[in-house]
Design a protein around this motif. Structure first.
Motif, PDB file in Angstrom:
ATOM      1  N   THR A  66       0.624  -1.268  -0.065  1.00 20.88           N
ATOM      2  CA  THR A  66       0.103  -0.086  -0.034  1.00 20.88           C
ATOM      3  C   THR A  66       0.795   1.148  -0.105  1.00 20.88           C
ATOM      4  O   THR A  66       1.975   1.094   0.511  1.00 20.88           O
ATOM      5  CB  THR A  66      -0.775   0.092   1.210  1.00 20.88           C
ATOM      6  N   LYS A  67       0.674   2.142  -0.895  1.00 17.20           N
ATOM      7  CA  LYS A  67       1.355   3.482  -0.805  1.00 17.20           C
ATOM      8  C   LYS A  67       0.243   4.564  -0.648  1.00 17.20           C
ATOM      9  O   LYS A  67      -0.653   4.895  -1.493  1.00 17.20           O
ATOM     10  CB  LYS A  67       1.941   3.880  -2.106  1.00 17.20           C
ATOM     11  N   GLU A  75      -6.500  11.464   2.711  1.00 18.00           N
ATOM     12  CA  GLU A  75      -5.478  10.266   2.376  1.00 18.00           C
ATOM     13  C   GLU A  75      -5.880   9.533   1.307  1.00 18.00           C
ATOM     14  O   GLU A  75      -6.894   9.101   1.335  1.00 18.00           O
ATOM     15  CB  GLU A  75      -5.314   9.322   3.943  1.00 18.00           C
ATOM     16  N   ILE A  76      -4.818   9.384   0.174  1.00 19.21           N
ATOM     17  CA  ILE A  76      -5.329   8.752  -0.768  1.00 19.21           C
ATOM     18  C   ILE A  76      -4.095   7.458  -1.077  1.00 19.21           C
ATOM     19  O   ILE A  76      -3.132   7.428  -0.767  1.00 19.21           O
ATOM     20  CB  ILE A  76      -5.146   9.509  -2.450  1.00 19.21           C
ATOM     21  N   ASN A  77      -4.784   6.322  -1.133  1.00 20.37           N
ATOM     22  CA  ASN A  77      -4.164   5.079  -1.433  1.00 20.37           C
ATOM     23  C   ASN A  77      -3.799   5.041  -2.716  1.00 20.37           C
ATOM     24  O   ASN A  77      -4.718   4.431  -3.651  1.00 20.37           O
ATOM     25  CB  ASN A  77      -4.750   3.583  -0.573  1.00 20.37           C
ATOM     26  N   ALA A  78      -2.592   5.445  -3.274  1.00 20.77           N
ATOM     27  CA  ALA A  78      -2.181   5.288  -4.686  1.00 20.77           C
ATOM     28  C   ALA A  78      -2.102   3.830  -5.108  1.00 20.77           C
ATOM     29  O   ALA A  78      -2.556   3.446  -6.207  1.00 20.77           O
ATOM     30  CB  ALA A  78      -0.998   5.986  -5.042  1.00 20.77           C
ATOM     31  N   VAL A  79      -1.535   3.242  -4.162  1.00 19.52           N
ATOM     32  CA  VAL A  79      -1.483   1.672  -4.373  1.00 19.52           C
ATOM     33  C   VAL A  79      -2.155   1.002  -3.070  1.00 19.52           C
ATOM     34  O   VAL A  79      -2.007   1.374  -2.199  1.00 19.52           O
ATOM     35  CB  VAL A  79       0.003   1.162  -4.737  1.00 19.52           C
ATOM     36  N   ASP A  80      -3.204   0.063  -3.350  1.00 16.91           N
ATOM     37  CA  ASP A  80      -4.001  -0.371  -2.164  1.00 16.91           C
ATOM     38  C   ASP A  80      -3.896  -2.107  -2.014  1.00 16.91           C
ATOM     39  O   ASP A  80      -4.616  -2.599  -2.778  1.00 16.91           O
ATOM     40  CB  ASP A  80      -5.302   0.044  -2.443  1.00 16.91           C
ATOM     41  N   SER A  81      -3.262  -2.496  -1.107  1.00 14.82           N
ATOM     42  CA  SER A  81      -3.031  -3.394  -0.659  1.00 14.82           C
ATOM     43  C   SER A  81      -2.982  -4.639  -2.000  1.00 14.82           C
ATOM     44  O   SER A  81      -3.984  -5.241  -2.290  1.00 14.82           O
ATOM     45  CB  SER A  81      -4.156  -4.364   0.481  1.00 14.82           C
ATOM     46  N   LEU A  82      -2.021  -4.265  -2.654  1.00 13.86           N
ATOM     47  CA  LEU A  82      -2.042  -5.195  -3.831  1.00 13.86           C
ATOM     48  C   LEU A  82      -0.778  -6.157  -3.941  1.00 13.86           C
ATOM     49  O   LEU A  82       0.147  -6.101  -3.436  1.00 13.86           O
ATOM     50  CB  LEU A  82      -1.512  -3.993  -5.001  1.00 13.86           C
ATOM     51  N   GLY A 138       3.336  -3.466   3.570  1.00 10.59           N
ATOM     52  CA  GLY A 138       3.473  -4.553   2.780  1.00 10.59           C
ATOM     53  C   GLY A 138       4.851  -4.713   2.230  1.00 10.59           C
ATOM     54  O   GLY A 138       5.563  -3.875   3.021  1.00 10.59           O
ATOM     55  N   SER A 139       5.201  -5.751   1.596  1.00 15.27           N
ATOM     56  CA  SER A 139       6.623  -5.782   1.326  1.00 15.27           C
ATOM     57  C   SER A 139       6.840  -6.365  -0.128  1.00 15.27           C
ATOM     58  O   SER A 139       6.330  -6.913  -0.870  1.00 15.27           O
ATOM     59  CB  SER A 139       7.078  -6.974   2.275  1.00 15.27           C
TER      60      SER A 139
END
Lengths: 236, 383
Positions: A8-9, A17-24, A60-61
């Protein structure tokens, strides 16, 4: 080769707050030729930066070749990028004061390759992208397509295992787009290097073997691409 | 990297030039004043051997460089001789070589000394040609090097001093200080000249100064204190005091030099900082790109430090060369009057350039650190 788990970013714009990448979750194997597509704001570029170790996820990793990026220092990340990853950016790719060949030599300089070898490898890479003749030109003297090809030569000169391209054809006409993608596909087939291309151009995506579609920071679909056979000369 | 940095500087020709020019102005001033100060220090050094190897005694109220019209009775010589430790006690009398008064530089003086006692005193300066004055000499002169040049005189030539013909018997080596413009004659000759010029002021048995050379092994400063105690109505200038008076002279000048250096530092430093901040911000994307493809923090830092060091170096070099040119022209302009105002030493040449280079590097440190610490992702995103 690349394994991202639950990344997540989060960006903060004012109070929002915006999740540009969301638990991907995504994995990319060696030798793939894939595209990442999606509407603007869907997180394509952010994902590319995360995979390329330019940015670190909020959670995340990410591991590359079994190494956990989160365990590495900034210096070690720099070294990893230098040795394993080649970048092609959308707009700003080349240093304007350097000749084409010098631009291509730059990553080799950072790898402390001796000058004569640097010269030969840069010339080889430029010839691979069909620009051997333009080696001594400055970026300002090259067309947009040529500049992108120089950038590709630079991304390839270190023989990276992974080449990440962010809208490499964004500024190009159809013919040049075709030529640039054709070049990448040929290199992928010849050397087995992995290519991940961010694009919003459906034609580009159609040339690739795997298409990852993003929407709101999540993967909307991840499917095999049509891998359309290219006939660039027909386009002209 | 060197070539690359130069090309980056060339890319913003006008701005680079203006920043360099700012340094040039400061360094130019520093070089010219440095040459002036080098000349002054040379003079002070030369003066020190002359003035600090002896004890000077003048009428009370006077200083090392005059300041009193009082004269000393010759009887004081015997009083001083009575003080233990004085080897030779030399009565002296001086008058200006020209009736018009001096210009810039050391005054030209006719210096008369009691030749019966003066051997040690006159041997304080090395002789280049001929001999020093000796007891019984009359109508002969030993010239300081500057005067010898001015008269274009050699040993055996005649020179005219205040209307009277003297034969040159010796010429001193240059000391780069006051005695170079002295014409040494006997005490009696000086007094005769004085009486000839001032017909209504007939003097006898007086001295303007009395110089004392201590015996071997006797501390000059202690001897000066003993004389001061034993003899009334005189001012005793010990070597230590002479040194103090001379160094006060150069202190003021060195303070001015320091001031100019400080101004050059502030003005030049700020303009380099400003230029480098602009360079870094307009090349943010380039820095991001370099870091993305593997540039380490150290290499980005080195690149920007080199750029600012080069601005300092070029500014220093050009400023120093212009300064040398100005010094050369000014020295040529004053050469006809046997006065050189400037001296070019290694320090005058290397100092300002080194100073400007160090200044440039230091001024570039903050902007270069800022560049080096950029995260590649933030730098790339910047538009």
């Amino acid at each position: 080769m690349i394994l991202a788990r639950g990344i997540t970013k989060t960006y903060r714009i004012g109070p929002v707050e915006i999740n540009a990448v969301d638990s991907l979750d995504v994995s990319i194997a060696a030798g793939e030729f894939l595209s990442i597509v999606g509407p603007s704001g869907s997180g394509k570029t952010t994902l590319l930066h995360l995979i390329g170790l330019l940015d670190t996820p909020t959670s995340g990793s990410i591991s590359i070749d079994g190494m956990e990026a989160g365990d590495l220092s900034a210096k070690e990340l720099t070294r990893l990028r230098r040795e394993k990853i080649g970048f092609v950016f959308q707009e700003f790719n080349l240093l304007p004061v350097l000749r084409a060949r010098e631009n291509v030599e730059l990553p080799l300089r950072y790898l402390k390759v001796p000058a004569p070898e640097r010269y030969h490898r840069a010339m080889e890479a430029l010839e691979k992208v069909g620009l051997g003749e333009r080696a001594n030109n400055r970026p300002g003297q090259l067309s947009g397509g040529e500049q992108q090809r120089v950038a590709i030569a630079r991304a390839l000169v270190t023989n990276p295992v992974l080449v990440l391209a962010d809208e490499p054809t964004g500024e190009l006409d159809t013919y040049n787009t075709c030529k640039v993608i054709e070049l990448m596909r040929d290199l992928n087939r010849e050397t087995g290097q992995t290519f991940a291309i961010v694009t919003h151009d459906p034609m580009v995506a159609d040339y690739t073997r795997r298409i990852i579609t993003l929407r709101d920071g999540k993967i909307a679909s991840d499917s095999a691409g049509p891998e359309v056979e290219m006939r660039c000369d027909d386009i002209r | 990297m060197f070539k690359y940095v130069l090309r980056n500087m060339w890319r913003r020709k006008a701005r680079t030039f203006l920043t360099v020019f700012g340094i040039v102005v400061g360094i130019f001033a520093l070089t010219v004043l440095g040459a002036l100060s080098a000349r002054l220090n040379q003079q002070v050094k030369g003066a020190e051997t002359w003035f600090t190897s002896k004890i000077s005694i003048v009428a009370s109220g006077g200083g090392l460089f005059g300041g009193s019209d009082g004269y000393l009775e010759l009887s004081k010589v015997d009083e001083i001789k009575a003080v233990p430790g004085a080897k030779s006690v030399v009565a002296g009398f001086g008058l200006p070589l020209s009736s018009e008064g001096g210009g810039f530089g050391s005054p030209e003086l006719i210096v008369g000394a009691d030749l019966a006692e003066a051997e040690d005193l006159l041997n304080l300066i090395d002789i280049a040609e001929g001999r020093i004055l000796r007891d019984g000499d009359e109508g002969v002169v030993v010239l300081g090097s500057t005067l010898a040049d001015k008269f274009e005189a050699g040993v055996g030539d005649g020179v005219e001093l205040r209307g009277r013909e003297f034969e040159v018997v010796g010429i001193y080596e240059p000391t780069l200080s006051a005695p170079d413009s002295f014409a040494f004659v006997s005490y009696e000759d000086t007094l005769d000249l004085f009486r000839a010029i001032n017909p209504y002021f007939q003097v006898e048995n007086i001295a303007a100064t009395i110089d004392v050379i201590p015996e071997e092994g006797v501390d000059a400063n202690e001897l000066a204190a003993r004389i001061d105690e034993a003899v009334d109505g005189v001012k005793v200038i010990s070597p230590a005091e002479a040194e103090k008076q001379i160094s006060q002279f150069s202190l003021i000048f060195n303070a001015i030099l320091l001031g100019i250096g400080f101004i050059a530092l502030v003005v030049g430093g700020l303009s380099i900082i400003n230029t480098m901040i602009m360079s870094v911000s307009e090349r943010t994307q380039e820095i991001g790109l370099k870091k993305a493809i593997g540039a380490e923090t150290g290499s980005v830092l080195a690149e920007y430090l080199l750029e600012s060091a080069l601005i300092g170096f070029f500014g220093g070099l050009i400023g120093m060369l212009l300064g040398l040119l100005a010094v050369y022209l000014l020295n040529n302009a004053t050469a006809s009057s046997q006065v050189s105002v400037f001296t070019i030493t290694t320090t005058v040449v290397v100092g300002p350039v080194a100073f400007a280079t160090v200044l440039g590097t230091a001024a570039g440190l903050f902007p270069a650190l800022r560049a080096a610490r950029l995260k590649p992702i933030d730098a790339l995103k910047e538009d």
